[in-house]
Design an enzyme around this catalytic site. Structure first.
Site, short mmCIF file in Angstrom:
data_model
loop_
_atom_site.label_atom_id
_atom_site.label_comp_id
_atom_site.label_asym_id
_atom_site.label_seq_id
_atom_site.Cartn_x
_atom_site.Cartn_y
_atom_site.Cartn_z
N ASP A 1 -2.66 1.49 4.80
CA ASP A 1 -3.56 1.46 5.97
C ASP A 1 -2.86 1.81 7.28
O ASP A 1 -3.24 1.32 8.35
CB ASP A 1 -4.25 0.08 6.09
CG ASP A 1 -5.00 -0.28 4.83
OD1 ASP A 1 -5.49 0.65 4.15
OD2 ASP A 1 -5.10 -1.48 4.52
N GLU A 2 -1.86 2.66 7.22
CA GLU A 2 -1.15 3.08 8.42
C GLU A 2 -1.93 4.15 9.18
O GLU A 2 -1.54 4.54 10.29
CB GLU A 2 0.23 3.66 8.05
CG GLU A 2 1.17 2.71 7.29
CD GLU A 2 1.01 2.83 5.77
OE1 GLU A 2 0.00 3.43 5.32
OE2 GLU A 2 1.88 2.32 5.06
N THR B 1 -6.92 -4.94 -5.42
CA THR B 1 -8.25 -4.50 -4.96
C THR B 1 -9.28 -4.63 -6.08
O THR B 1 -10.44 -4.32 -5.88
CB THR B 1 -8.19 -3.03 -4.50
OG1 THR B 1 -7.75 -2.23 -5.61
CG2 THR B 1 -7.23 -2.85 -3.34
N THR C 1 -10.65 -1.53 4.24
CA THR C 1 -11.64 -0.47 4.05
C THR C 1 -12.32 -0.61 2.69
O THR C 1 -13.52 -0.35 2.55
CB THR C 1 -10.93 0.91 4.09
OG1 THR C 1 -10.13 0.95 5.26
CG2 THR C 1 -11.91 2.06 4.15
N LYS D 1 -3.07 7.07 7.24
CA LYS D 1 -2.69 8.33 6.57
C LYS D 1 -3.84 9.34 6.59
O LYS D 1 -3.64 10.53 6.82
CB LYS D 1 -2.29 8.05 5.10
CG LYS D 1 -1.07 7.15 4.97
CD LYS D 1 -0.81 6.76 3.53
CE LYS D 1 -1.83 5.83 2.95
NZ LYS D 1 -1.93 4.49 3.54
N GLY E 1 -8.24 3.41 0.64
CA GLY E 1 -9.39 3.55 1.53
C GLY E 1 -8.90 4.28 2.76
O GLY E 1 -8.15 3.72 3.55
N HIS E 2 -9.24 5.56 2.86
CA HIS E 2 -8.75 6.38 3.97
C HIS E 2 -9.92 6.70 4.89
O HIS E 2 -10.94 7.22 4.44
CB HIS E 2 -8.11 7.67 3.45
CG HIS E 2 -6.89 7.42 2.60
ND1 HIS E 2 -6.18 8.41 1.98
CD2 HIS E 2 -6.24 6.27 2.29
CE1 HIS E 2 -5.17 7.89 1.32
NE2 HIS E 2 -5.19 6.58 1.47
N GLN F 1 -1.57 4.20 -0.35
CA GLN F 1 -0.76 2.97 -0.21
C GLN F 1 0.45 3.24 0.71
O GLN F 1 0.37 4.08 1.58
CB GLN F 1 -0.33 2.43 -1.58
CG GLN F 1 -1.49 1.85 -2.40
CD GLN F 1 -2.34 2.88 -3.10
OE1 GLN F 1 -1.85 3.74 -3.80
NE2 GLN F 1 -3.64 2.81 -2.95
N GLY G 1 -1.00 8.42 17.38
CA GLY G 1 -2.40 8.02 17.35
C GLY G 1 -2.69 7.07 18.49
O GLY G 1 -2.03 6.05 18.65
N GLY H 1 -6.05 6.20 19.12
CA GLY H 1 -7.43 5.82 18.82
C GLY H 1 -7.78 6.50 17.51
O GLY H 1 -7.05 7.39 17.07
P1 GDP Z 1 -5.05 4.77 5.53
O1 GDP Z 1 -5.40 4.01 4.30
O2 GDP Z 1 -3.57 4.87 5.75
O3 GDP Z 1 -5.71 6.13 5.59
O4 GDP Z 1 -5.63 3.93 6.74
P2 GDP Z 1 -7.09 3.24 6.83
O5 GDP Z 1 -8.08 4.30 7.10
O6 GDP Z 1 -7.33 2.33 5.68
O7 GDP Z 1 -6.87 2.29 8.06
C1 GDP Z 1 -6.56 2.76 9.31
C2 GDP Z 1 -7.67 2.37 10.30
O8 GDP Z 1 -7.23 2.57 11.62
C3 GDP Z 1 -8.92 3.24 10.17
O9 GDP Z 1 -10.04 2.48 10.52
C4 GDP Z 1 -8.68 4.35 11.19
O10 GDP Z 1 -9.88 4.91 11.70
C5 GDP Z 1 -7.97 3.58 12.27
N1 GDP Z 1 -6.97 4.34 13.02
C6 GDP Z 1 -6.12 5.32 12.60
N2 GDP Z 1 -5.30 5.70 13.60
C7 GDP Z 1 -5.62 4.93 14.68
C8 GDP Z 1 -5.10 4.83 16.00
O11 GDP Z 1 -4.18 5.52 16.42
N3 GDP Z 1 -5.71 3.89 16.80
C9 GDP Z 1 -6.74 3.10 16.39
N4 GDP Z 1 -7.26 2.23 17.25
N5 GDP Z 1 -7.23 3.18 15.14
C10 GDP Z 1 -6.68 4.07 14.30
P1 IMO Z 2 -4.41 2.77 1.34
O1 IMO Z 2 -4.24 4.08 0.62
C1 IMO Z 2 -3.41 -1.48 1.64
C2 IMO Z 2 -2.55 -3.55 -2.14
C3 IMO Z 2 -3.52 -4.64 -2.59
C4 IMO Z 2 -2.57 -5.54 -3.36
C5 IMO Z 2 -1.62 -4.56 -4.03
C6 IMO Z 2 -1.99 -4.21 -5.46
O2 IMO Z 2 -5.77 2.60 1.93
O3 IMO Z 2 -3.30 2.54 2.30
P2 IMO Z 2 -3.88 -2.70 -6.54
O4 IMO Z 2 -5.38 -2.80 -6.47
O5 IMO Z 2 -3.33 -1.40 -6.06
O6 IMO Z 2 -3.34 -3.06 -7.89
O7 IMO Z 2 -3.36 -3.85 -5.55
O8 IMO Z 2 -1.66 -3.38 -3.23
N1 IMO Z 2 -3.17 -2.25 -1.85
C7 IMO Z 2 -3.35 -1.73 -0.63
N2 IMO Z 2 -3.14 -2.27 0.59
N3 IMO Z 2 -3.85 -0.21 1.55
C8 IMO Z 2 -4.05 0.35 0.33
O9 IMO Z 2 -4.35 1.65 0.16
C9 IMO Z 2 -3.84 -0.43 -0.82
N4 IMO Z 2 -3.96 -0.20 -2.15
C10 IMO Z 2 -3.53 -1.31 -2.76
O10 IMO Z 2 -4.11 -5.30 -1.50
O11 IMO Z 2 -1.80 -6.32 -2.48
MG MG Z 3 -6.51 2.32 3.78
#
Ligand code: GDP
Ligand code: IMO
Ligand code: MG
Length: 437
Positions: free
Chosen positions: A12-13, A127, A304, A15, A39-40, A227, A421, A423
């Site tokens: 959830d960085e 998850t 997400t 990506k 969840g991207h 991840q 980033g 926002g």
């Molecule tokens: P991913 O799994 O690495 O693709 O990240 P996620 O989408 O799960 O979680 C990142 C969340 O932060 C999402 O809701 C994005 O819309 C949001 N996001 C990404 N970059 C930024 C940023 O620079 N600032 C803010 N406020 N939100 C961001």
């Molecule tokens: P994205 O791509 C954050 C975590 C779960 C759990 C561990 C193992 O959106 O960054 P799993 O269902 O993969 O066997 O769960 O990994 N986890 C994540 N945490 N972002 C994810 O994906 C994740 N996918 C799995 O919460 O701790």
């Molecule tokens: Mg994510």
């Protein structure tokens, strides 16, 4: 030419948004590991897309590929594709014949195993998508692959071989009552139909060969990790990890492109300006109280996929140094700088104290990691500004303390921050260098 996008922390960085931001020149976007546990989020104008299996590049009309290293649940895959069609997109997503299939019994086992561990320290907080059990069967040579769905003789043979094993595990080890998820006839019927849809829509390909041809033709390939490095089954905080390798080496193994091909391109580590975590396990820089609540609300830190509130913490530099080494980052992208705005000061876990020693990388065992005491550095905070206006002007318009924060991270990791980033939207980001140039 390739560019690889990898999570450098705990998922959830951001990506998905970096793939969207830097992926415009790409022709093909490939996922190389994980499954619908990802969840991207990609924000395009007023529309927010939440993608679990469809590569984020599909939003911009790129060809999406699910590599052999991905585990694919056809139910959720087709639901996602159909959902995106309803949102007005028409994604082209092909999948590797070698990719393994998440079957309903994998999900059932994931759920019952987590429930059985709920009262112990071993619960990973998965998850619930069946990721671990599917990779177990892959390694155990009893998995079902996308290619098998296209051949009813093989599909039946595989199901008949695997089912006594799965039923015994579910019933005898976990005391569950196996239902339709373990019924060979029902599964054969449903998954043959998926096979038929995959065949009729021409979705199954040999991804490695496909990519080789595209690269030979001069196309640009972006590899999209899911991840993050600390969730990597080898390099992460085992056992609180996922069951695949998000690290960059697997971009090669999980796509069929050679390491030299991937290694010629940029490998960009995506960093959240602080830390978030869904799931269990230690977290040395974890925050609680008002500051945690503030960051969780400002950053919308709710999963997400599962909607769970995410744990939050200060940036952990030993984690990032470890990730820089394990992935060989050539560049980084730092998201969520806007979320920290408005704080008087911003703390960073610069190093750890452990057993009377100072360390600047993570120890190899999670137990020792949990004992590490962060050594903090404090930075001046920055104010909340019009981030879209800052993005329009570029890096020089960033508040001075935020520039210092970025420079500190770059200097510590020895790689440049090519994107920032400010926002979630495309308009609230700064691209300082083109990774395709
Ligand atoms: P991913 O799994 O690495 O693709 O990240 P996620 O989408 O799960 O979680 C990142 C969340 O932060 C999402 O809701 C994005 O819309 C949001 N996001 C990404 N970059 C930024 C940023 O620079 N600032 C803010 N406020 N939100 C961001
Ligand atoms: P994205 O791509 C954050 C975590 C779960 C759990 C561990 C193992 O959106 O960054 P799993 O269902 O993969 O066997 O769960 O990994 N986890 C994540 N945490 N972002 C994810 O994906 C994740 N996918 C799995 O919460 O701790
Ligand atoms: Mg994510």
């Amino acid at each position: 030419m390739t560019v690889t996008i990898v999570g450098s922390q705990l998922g959830d960085e951001g990506k998905g948004r970096v793939v969207d931001l830097l992926g415009e020149p790409a022709d093909v976007v490939v996922r190389y590991q994980g499954g619908d546990n990802a969840g991207h989020t990609v924000v395009d104008g007023d529309t927010k897309y939440k993608l679990s299996l469809v590569p984020s590049g599909a939003i911009r009309g790129k060809v999406g590929l699910l590599g052999n290293g991905v585990v694919i649940n056809p139910r959720t895959f087709f639901d996602e594709v159909d959902g995106l069609r309803e949102q007005g997109l028409d994604p082209t997503v092909k999948m590797a014949k070698r990719a393994h299939v998440i079957m309903p019994y994998h999900r059932a086992i994931d759920g019952i195993e987590e429930a059985a561990k709920a009262d112990s320290d071993l619960e990973a907080g998965t998850t619930g998508r069946g990721i671990g059990p599917t990779y177990e069967d892959k390694a155990g040579r009893r998995g079902i692959r996308i290619g098998d769905l296209l051949d009813s003789t093989v599909l039946r043979e595989r199901l008949e071989y695997v089912m006594p094993h799965k039923r015994a595990l579910y019933e005898e080890v976990y005391g569950g009552d196996p239902g339709a998820a373990f019924d060979i006839e029902a599964l054969f019927e449903e998954f043959s139909e998926f096979g038929e849809r995959i065949r009729s829509e021409g979705l199954a390909v040999d991804v490695g060969t496909y990519l080789e041809d595209r690269i030979a033709a001069g196309d640009r390939v972006m590899l999209e990790g899911a991840q993050g490095t600390s969730l990597d089954i080898d390099h992460g905080i085992y056992p609180y990890v996922t069951s695949s390798n998000p690290t960059a080496g697997y971009a090669s193994t999980g796509s069929g492109l050679g390491v030299t091909e991937v290694g010629q391109g940029s490998v960009i580590g995506v960093i959240k300006a602080y830390l978030s975590r869904v799931g269990t396990g230690p977290l040395p820089t974890e925050l609680d109280g008002d500051l945690a609540e503030y960051i969780r609300e400002e950053g919308g830190e709710y999963g997400t996929v599962t909607g769970r509130p995410r744990r939050v913490g200060h940036l952990d530099m030993p984690m990032l140094r470890t990730a820089t080494r394990a992935n060989g980052f050539t560049d980084i992208a730092i998201n969520h700088l806007d979320v920290l705005a408005g704080l008087d000061e911003v703390k960073v876990g610069h190093a750890y104290e452990h057993d009377g020693e100072t360390r600047d990388t993570m120890p190899a065992t999670t137990e020792r990691w949990g004992e590490c005491e962060p050594v903090y550095r404090t930075f001046e905070g920055w104010s909340d500004v019009d981030w879209e206006a800052v993005a329009a002007t570029g890096f020089k318009a960033l508040p001075e303390p935020a520039k210092e924060y970025v420079s500190y991270i770059e200097a510590e990791l020895g790689v440049p921050a090519v994107a920032l980033g400010l926002g979630p939207a495309r308009e609230t980001a700064i691209v300082r260098e083109d990774p395709w140039a």
